[in-house]
Design a protein around this motif. Structure first.
Motif, PDB file in Angstrom:
ATOM      1  N   HIS A  57       0.824  -1.215   0.000  1.00 10.33           N
ATOM      2  CA  HIS A  57       0.000   0.000   0.000  1.00 10.33           C
ATOM      3  C   HIS A  57       0.860   1.268   0.000  1.00 10.33           C
ATOM      4  O   HIS A  57       0.698   2.115  -0.892  1.00 10.33           O
ATOM      5  CB  HIS A  57      -0.980  -0.014   1.177  1.00 10.33           C
ATOM      6  CG  HIS A  57      -1.703   1.273   1.353  1.00 10.33           C
ATOM      7  ND1 HIS A  57      -2.554   1.788   0.393  1.00 10.33           N
ATOM      8  CD2 HIS A  57      -1.681   2.173   2.358  1.00 10.33           C
ATOM      9  CE1 HIS A  57      -3.033   2.950   0.813  1.00 10.33           C
ATOM     10  NE2 HIS A  57      -2.512   3.207   2.001  1.00 10.33           N
ATOM     11  N   PRO A  58       1.787   1.454   0.958  1.00 12.51           N
ATOM     12  CA  PRO A  58       2.596   2.678   0.888  1.00 12.51           C
ATOM     13  C   PRO A  58       3.460   2.765  -0.368  1.00 12.51           C
ATOM     14  O   PRO A  58       3.726   3.869  -0.861  1.00 12.51           O
ATOM     15  CB  PRO A  58       3.450   2.653   2.159  1.00 12.51           C
ATOM     16  CG  PRO A  58       3.266   1.320   2.761  1.00 12.51           C
ATOM     17  CD  PRO A  58       2.054   0.700   2.168  1.00 12.51           C
ATOM     18  N   GLY A  65       3.160   9.676  -6.333  1.00 11.65           N
ATOM     19  CA  GLY A  65       3.651  11.032  -6.097  1.00 11.65           C
ATOM     20  C   GLY A  65       4.251  11.634  -7.355  1.00 11.65           C
ATOM     21  O   GLY A  65       4.899  10.942  -8.139  1.00 11.65           O
ATOM     22  N   GLN A  66       4.070  12.933  -7.516  1.00 10.65           N
ATOM     23  CA  GLN A  66       4.541  13.632  -8.712  1.00 10.65           C
ATOM     24  C   GLN A  66       5.864  14.350  -8.512  1.00 10.65           C
ATOM     25  O   GLN A  66       6.394  14.932  -9.444  1.00 10.65           O
ATOM     26  CB  GLN A  66       3.476  14.629  -9.175  1.00 10.65           C
ATOM     27  CG  GLN A  66       2.166  13.967  -9.559  1.00 10.65           C
ATOM     28  CD  GLN A  66       2.340  12.966 -10.686  1.00 10.65           C
ATOM     29  OE1 GLN A  66       2.827  13.320 -11.752  1.00 10.65           O
ATOM     30  NE2 GLN A  66       1.969  11.720 -10.456  1.00 10.65           N
ATOM     31  N   LYS A  71       6.472  11.649  -3.138  1.00 12.95           N
ATOM     32  CA  LYS A  71       6.887  10.247  -3.122  1.00 12.95           C
ATOM     33  C   LYS A  71       7.331   9.829  -1.722  1.00 12.95           C
ATOM     34  O   LYS A  71       6.902   8.793  -1.212  1.00 12.95           O
ATOM     35  CB  LYS A  71       8.000  10.001  -4.141  1.00 12.95           C
ATOM     36  CG  LYS A  71       7.537  10.032  -5.582  1.00 12.95           C
ATOM     37  CD  LYS A  71       8.683   9.812  -6.546  1.00 12.95           C
ATOM     38  CE  LYS A  71       8.218   9.935  -7.987  1.00 12.95           C
ATOM     39  NZ  LYS A  71       7.143   9.048  -8.367  1.00 12.95           N
ATOM     40  N   CYS A  72       8.185  10.632  -1.095  1.00 12.63           N
ATOM     41  CA  CYS A  72       8.683  10.289   0.242  1.00 12.63           C
ATOM     42  C   CYS A  72       7.548  10.237   1.261  1.00 12.63           C
ATOM     43  O   CYS A  72       7.462   9.300   2.060  1.00 12.63           O
ATOM     44  CB  CYS A  72       9.749  11.279   0.690  1.00 12.63           C
ATOM     45  SG  CYS A  72      11.302  11.143  -0.216  1.00 12.63           S
ATOM     46  N   VAL A  73       6.670  11.222   1.229  1.00 16.91           N
ATOM     47  CA  VAL A  73       5.543  11.242   2.152  1.00 16.91           C
ATOM     48  C   VAL A  73       4.632  10.043   1.888  1.00 16.91           C
ATOM     49  O   VAL A  73       4.159   9.386   2.825  1.00 16.91           O
ATOM     50  CB  VAL A  73       4.771  12.582   2.064  1.00 16.91           C
ATOM     51  CG1 VAL A  73       3.494  12.544   2.892  1.00 16.91           C
ATOM     52  CG2 VAL A  73       5.664  13.738   2.511  1.00 16.91           C
ATOM     53  N   GLY A  74       4.413   9.726   0.634  1.00 13.98           N
ATOM     54  CA  GLY A  74       3.592   8.559   0.302  1.00 13.98           C
ATOM     55  C   GLY A  74       4.184   7.257   0.823  1.00 13.98           C
ATOM     56  O   GLY A  74       3.484   6.430   1.406  1.00 13.98           O
ATOM     57  N   PHE A  75       5.492   7.072   0.622  1.00 18.67           N
ATOM     58  CA  PHE A  75       6.132   5.841   1.100  1.00 18.67           C
ATOM     59  C   PHE A  75       6.073   5.732   2.619  1.00 18.67           C
ATOM     60  O   PHE A  75       5.964   4.639   3.161  1.00 18.67           O
ATOM     61  CB  PHE A  75       7.595   5.774   0.648  1.00 18.67           C
ATOM     62  CG  PHE A  75       7.780   5.606  -0.835  1.00 18.67           C
ATOM     63  CD1 PHE A  75       6.973   4.763  -1.575  1.00 18.67           C
ATOM     64  CD2 PHE A  75       8.784   6.303  -1.493  1.00 18.67           C
ATOM     65  CE1 PHE A  75       7.145   4.609  -2.940  1.00 18.67           C
ATOM     66  CE2 PHE A  75       8.973   6.157  -2.862  1.00 18.67           C
ATOM     67  CZ  PHE A  75       8.151   5.308  -3.591  1.00 18.67           C
ATOM     68  N   ALA A 102       4.942  17.063   6.902  1.00 22.16           N
ATOM     69  CA  ALA A 102       3.780  16.584   6.138  1.00 22.16           C
ATOM     70  C   ALA A 102       3.193  15.338   6.798  1.00 22.16           C
ATOM     71  O   ALA A 102       1.965  15.189   6.888  1.00 22.16           O
ATOM     72  CB  ALA A 102       4.178  16.295   4.695  1.00 22.16           C
ATOM     73  N   LEU A 103       4.057  14.448   7.269  1.00 25.71           N
ATOM     74  CA  LEU A 103       3.580  13.229   7.931  1.00 25.71           C
ATOM     75  C   LEU A 103       2.810  13.558   9.213  1.00 25.71           C
ATOM     76  O   LEU A 103       1.835  12.866   9.547  1.00 25.71           O
ATOM     77  CB  LEU A 103       4.752  12.294   8.247  1.00 25.71           C
ATOM     78  CG  LEU A 103       5.451  11.692   7.035  1.00 25.71           C
ATOM     79  CD1 LEU A 103       6.717  10.964   7.466  1.00 25.71           C
ATOM     80  CD2 LEU A 103       4.515  10.759   6.276  1.00 25.71           C
ATOM     81  N   ARG A 104       3.234  14.580   9.924  1.00 25.18           N
ATOM     82  CA  ARG A 104       2.516  14.989  11.142  1.00 25.18           C
ATOM     83  C   ARG A 104       1.069  15.367  10.807  1.00 25.18           C
ATOM     84  O   ARG A 104       0.146  15.043  11.545  1.00 25.18           O
ATOM     85  CB  ARG A 104       3.215  16.170  11.814  1.00 25.18           C
ATOM     86  CG  ARG A 104       4.535  15.844  12.464  1.00 25.18           C
ATOM     87  CD  ARG A 104       5.150  17.106  13.101  1.00 25.18           C
ATOM     88  NE  ARG A 104       6.559  16.983  13.345  1.00 25.18           N
ATOM     89  CZ  ARG A 104       7.100  16.420  14.418  1.00 25.18           C
ATOM     90  NH1 ARG A 104       6.319  15.914  15.343  1.00 25.18           N
ATOM     91  NH2 ARG A 104       8.417  16.365  14.559  1.00 25.18           N
TER      92      ARG A 104
END
Length: 166
Positions: A57-58, A65-66, A71-75, A102-104
């Motif tokens: 999923h991640p 991600g574009q 991409k990093c936040v998505g992973f 962003a993750l927060r």
């Protein structure tokens, strides 16, 4: 006759902008590889509702991600929620503060009603967080439909419709 490697590779044509761009690309690639390694470690042995490795999923969300940040936040978007990692751990491992911030915003506190969480993401105005959350919801919808998880499909459909409304 001696070859001038600078001429062969056109290095003499690089201006400062090209050098900075290449350096930024290397930093971006390093951050992507770091995010992938952390996500693989964090989700090792975990399975989803359908019995597949949870890492799929991640990976799917990150691939959508574009740019490097998306991409990093998505992973990494499920790492703090679904493992023993903390935001400080991620920073100490070298994850960019932009990614961690962003993750927060993306981190879901289960004591908060889900649609309030979605409204908070929208209210943040953070474009990266909004795009990653929409990628997350789209992938969750595909998984939910394929697996017959009607409760999740309903929840994720409502959230995605809210975030994509005019």
């Amino acid at each position: 006759m001696a070859f001038n490697n600078n001429l062969i590779f056109g290095i003499e044509d690089f201006d400062t902008k090209d050098k900075i761009s290449n350096q930024n690309q290397n930093i971006g690639n390093e951050q992507i590889e770091l995010a992938l390694n952390i996500a693989l470690n964090a989700h090792k042995g975990q399975v989803d509702l359908d019995g597949y490795p949870a890492i799929l999923h991640p990976l799917s969300v990150g691939i959508e991600g574009q740019n490097v940040l998306e991409k990093c936040v998505g992973f990494l978007h499920d790492v703090v929620e679904d493992s023993g990692y903390t935001f400080d751990d991620l920073l100490n491992l070298g994850v960019s503060p932009s990614v961690v911030n962003a993750l927060r915003l993306l981190n879901y506190d289960k004591s908060v009603p889900y649609m309030d969480y979605i409204r908070n993401i929208e209210a943040s105005g953070n474009i990266t967080v909004l795009k990653v959350k929409m990628n997350d919801l789209r992938h969750n919808l595909r998984r939910g439909i394929a697996g017959g998880h009607t409760k999740q499909v309903k929840k994720h459909t409502e959230a995605l419709e809210y975030l994509t409304r005019d």
